[in-house]
Design a protein around this motif. Structure first.
Motif, PDB file in Angstrom:
ATOM      1  N   VAL A  92      47.228 -74.185 -18.854  1.00  0.00           N
ATOM      2  CA  VAL A  92      47.161 -75.041 -17.658  1.00  0.00           C
ATOM      3  C   VAL A  92      46.434 -74.307 -16.535  1.00  0.00           C
ATOM      4  O   VAL A  92      45.585 -74.881 -15.838  1.00  0.00           O
ATOM      5  CB  VAL A  92      48.581 -75.448 -17.225  1.00  0.00           C
ATOM      6  N   ARG A  93      46.753 -73.016 -16.375  1.00  0.00           N
ATOM      7  CA  ARG A  93      46.118 -72.214 -15.330  1.00  0.00           C
ATOM      8  C   ARG A  93      44.595 -72.209 -15.483  1.00  0.00           C
ATOM      9  O   ARG A  93      43.857 -72.429 -14.532  1.00  0.00           O
ATOM     10  CB  ARG A  93      46.661 -70.789 -15.403  1.00  0.00           C
ATOM     11  N   ARG A  94      44.107 -71.978 -16.725  1.00  0.00           N
ATOM     12  CA  ARG A  94      42.671 -71.931 -16.980  1.00  0.00           C
ATOM     13  C   ARG A  94      42.038 -73.311 -16.839  1.00  0.00           C
ATOM     14  O   ARG A  94      40.916 -73.450 -16.359  1.00  0.00           O
ATOM     15  CB  ARG A  94      42.399 -71.385 -18.379  1.00  0.00           C
ATOM     16  N   ASN A  95      42.772 -74.351 -17.277  1.00  0.00           N
ATOM     17  CA  ASN A  95      42.236 -75.714 -17.149  1.00  0.00           C
ATOM     18  C   ASN A  95      42.022 -76.080 -15.688  1.00  0.00           C
ATOM     19  O   ASN A  95      40.985 -76.639 -15.319  1.00  0.00           O
ATOM     20  CB  ASN A  95      43.187 -76.718 -17.807  1.00  0.00           C
ATOM     21  N   LEU A 126      54.574 -74.611 -15.480  1.00  0.00           N
ATOM     22  CA  LEU A 126      53.789 -75.001 -16.649  1.00  0.00           C
ATOM     23  C   LEU A 126      52.473 -74.244 -16.769  1.00  0.00           C
ATOM     24  O   LEU A 126      51.704 -74.483 -17.708  1.00  0.00           O
ATOM     25  CB  LEU A 126      53.479 -76.504 -16.594  1.00  0.00           C
ATOM     26  N   LEU A 127      52.188 -73.340 -15.858  1.00  0.00           N
ATOM     27  CA  LEU A 127      50.866 -72.743 -15.770  1.00  0.00           C
ATOM     28  C   LEU A 127      50.438 -71.994 -17.031  1.00  0.00           C
ATOM     29  O   LEU A 127      49.240 -71.895 -17.325  1.00  0.00           O
ATOM     30  CB  LEU A 127      50.785 -71.806 -14.557  1.00  0.00           C
ATOM     31  N   ASP A 128      51.394 -71.470 -17.788  1.00  0.00           N
ATOM     32  CA  ASP A 128      51.028 -70.689 -18.979  1.00  0.00           C
ATOM     33  C   ASP A 128      51.143 -71.495 -20.273  1.00  0.00           C
ATOM     34  O   ASP A 128      50.995 -70.941 -21.363  1.00  0.00           O
ATOM     35  CB  ASP A 128      51.900 -69.432 -19.059  1.00  0.00           C
ATOM     36  N   ARG A 129      51.420 -72.791 -20.148  1.00  0.00           N
ATOM     37  CA  ARG A 129      51.459 -73.650 -21.338  1.00  0.00           C
ATOM     38  C   ARG A 129      50.066 -74.192 -21.646  1.00  0.00           C
ATOM     39  O   ARG A 129      49.169 -74.162 -20.809  1.00  0.00           O
ATOM     40  CB  ARG A 129      52.419 -74.826 -21.129  1.00  0.00           C
TER      41      ARG A 129
END
Length: 361
Positions: A92-95, A126-129
């Motif tokens: 999620v972070r990269r997106n 949720l940032l690492d999902r």
């Protein structure tokens, strides 16, 4: 200066004219909803604003700068699509930060923007999902977050909630409203859902056949529809339309002996003997004891939704729907006398479909 100006935009595909001269002017911070049925041209207009399609004629200006011929990446516009379009192999972070990464924004600045967007959207845990580990509503929040970090001059939304179930749509409507109130960024939002339009918009442009039928606030669109199309498209259940004939006493409902009286100045303004369309919102009916003009409905279907009772029947053979208090007693197959609020009537020319004002305001 208006934030966004759509100036006589036309779009043709061969001999088919999809947009027939659209004119809209938005002030900074407005939330405009393009509302209409499939095929009316609303998504085509949004794509032209985004730069994904070029108009056949006209101009688009954002804060005074023409966007015609400007590449989409140079327009300072962020768009959220109906499909989430997330990268499945990225977190999620990269997106969320991918667009900034491609623009070579420094990592520290990028991380700050991602965290701020995640905080606003309440998706920090949720940032690492990855997208496969998220629900539909969470994925849509990520897609919105990817647009937020751009901090653009204009947000475009193309039916972003249509893939969600009813409960999630309601929750996301609230979130979008909250975000807009906080950020005060100009928004153009496309939908066919009139509930979304009424709850989100500061102004609504109701579109039909490549043209704008009416542009106004939600209150104006609902309470003073300019045409028959707008009257029946906005509202659930939709507005009742009855054939009536103008007489010396008032409006005679076709197929019955019921005459709805009008004040003398209005009677003089309506051509006698002319067939018109009388619009009545279902919620304008009340129990007979509440006062108003009595109108007898031959009840055919009774539906209890919880907060209201919906009666479907006919008056003089013409279909009529009324929404009443859930405590109202009604039985299918019986006659029910209702009180009609004559202050909330709408009148339309049966030939042109245009509104005839019944009130001086």
């Amino acid at each position: 200066m208006s934030a966004l100006v759509v100036d006589t935009i036309r779009k043709s595909f061969g001999d088919v004219e999809t947009l027939k001269g659209i004119d809209i002017s938005l002030e900074s911070g407005e939330f405009l909803v393009l509302l209409g049925a499939s095929g009316c041209g609303k998504s085509t207009l949004l794509n032209i604003i985004a730069g994904l399609a070029e108009p056949t004629g006209g101009d688009i200006r954002l804060n005074g700068r023409s966007l015609i011929g400007v590449h989409p990446k140079d327009r300072d516009i962020a768009m959220v699509f109906q499909s989430y379009a997330l990268y499945p192999n990225l977190t999620v972070r990269r997106n969320i930060g991918f667009g900034l990464e491609m623009r070579k924004v420094p990592a520290a600045e990028r991380e700050k923007a991602v965290l701020e967007a995640a905080r606003l959207l309440q998706i920090e845990p949720l940032l690492d999902r990855r997208p496969s580990q998220l629900s539909g509503g969470q994925r849509q929040r990520v897609a919105i977050g990817r647009a937020l970090v751009r901090n653009p001059q204009l947000f475009l939304f193309d039916e972003p909630l249509s893939n969600l179930d009813a409960k999630l749509r309601m929750e996301m409507r609230t979130e979008l409203k909250r975000l807009h109130q906080m950020m005060k960024t100009t928004v153009v939002y496309v939908t066919h859902d009139q509930i979304e339009a009424m709850t989100l918009a500061t102004r609504i442009a109701v579109m039909r056949n490549g043209q704008i039928e009416q542009l106004g606030t939600p209150e104006e669109i609902y309470n003073r529809p300019a045409t028959l199309y707008v009257a029946t498209f906005v509202g659930a259940p939709p507005m009742n339309l009855l054939d009536v004939t103008a007489t010396a006493e008032g409006l005679l409902i076709a197929g019955s002996d019921r005459v709805i009286p009008l004040p003398p100045p209005l009677l003089a303004a309506v051509p006698h003997g002319k067939t018109l369309k009388l619009g009545i919102r279902p919620e304008c009916f009340r129990a007979e004891s509440s006062g108003g003009l009595p109108l007898t409905l031959r009840c055919e279907v009774v539906e209890l939704t919880g907060p209201e009772l919906i009666l479907s029947g006919n008056v003089g053979g013409q279909r009529l729907v009324a929404t009443l208090s859930p405590r109202t007693r009604a039985v299918a197959g019986s006659d029910v006398t209702l009180a009609l609020d004559t202050e909330a009537l709408h009148l339309f020319d049966a030939e042109t479909g245009k509104r005839i004002d019944l009130r001086a305001d």
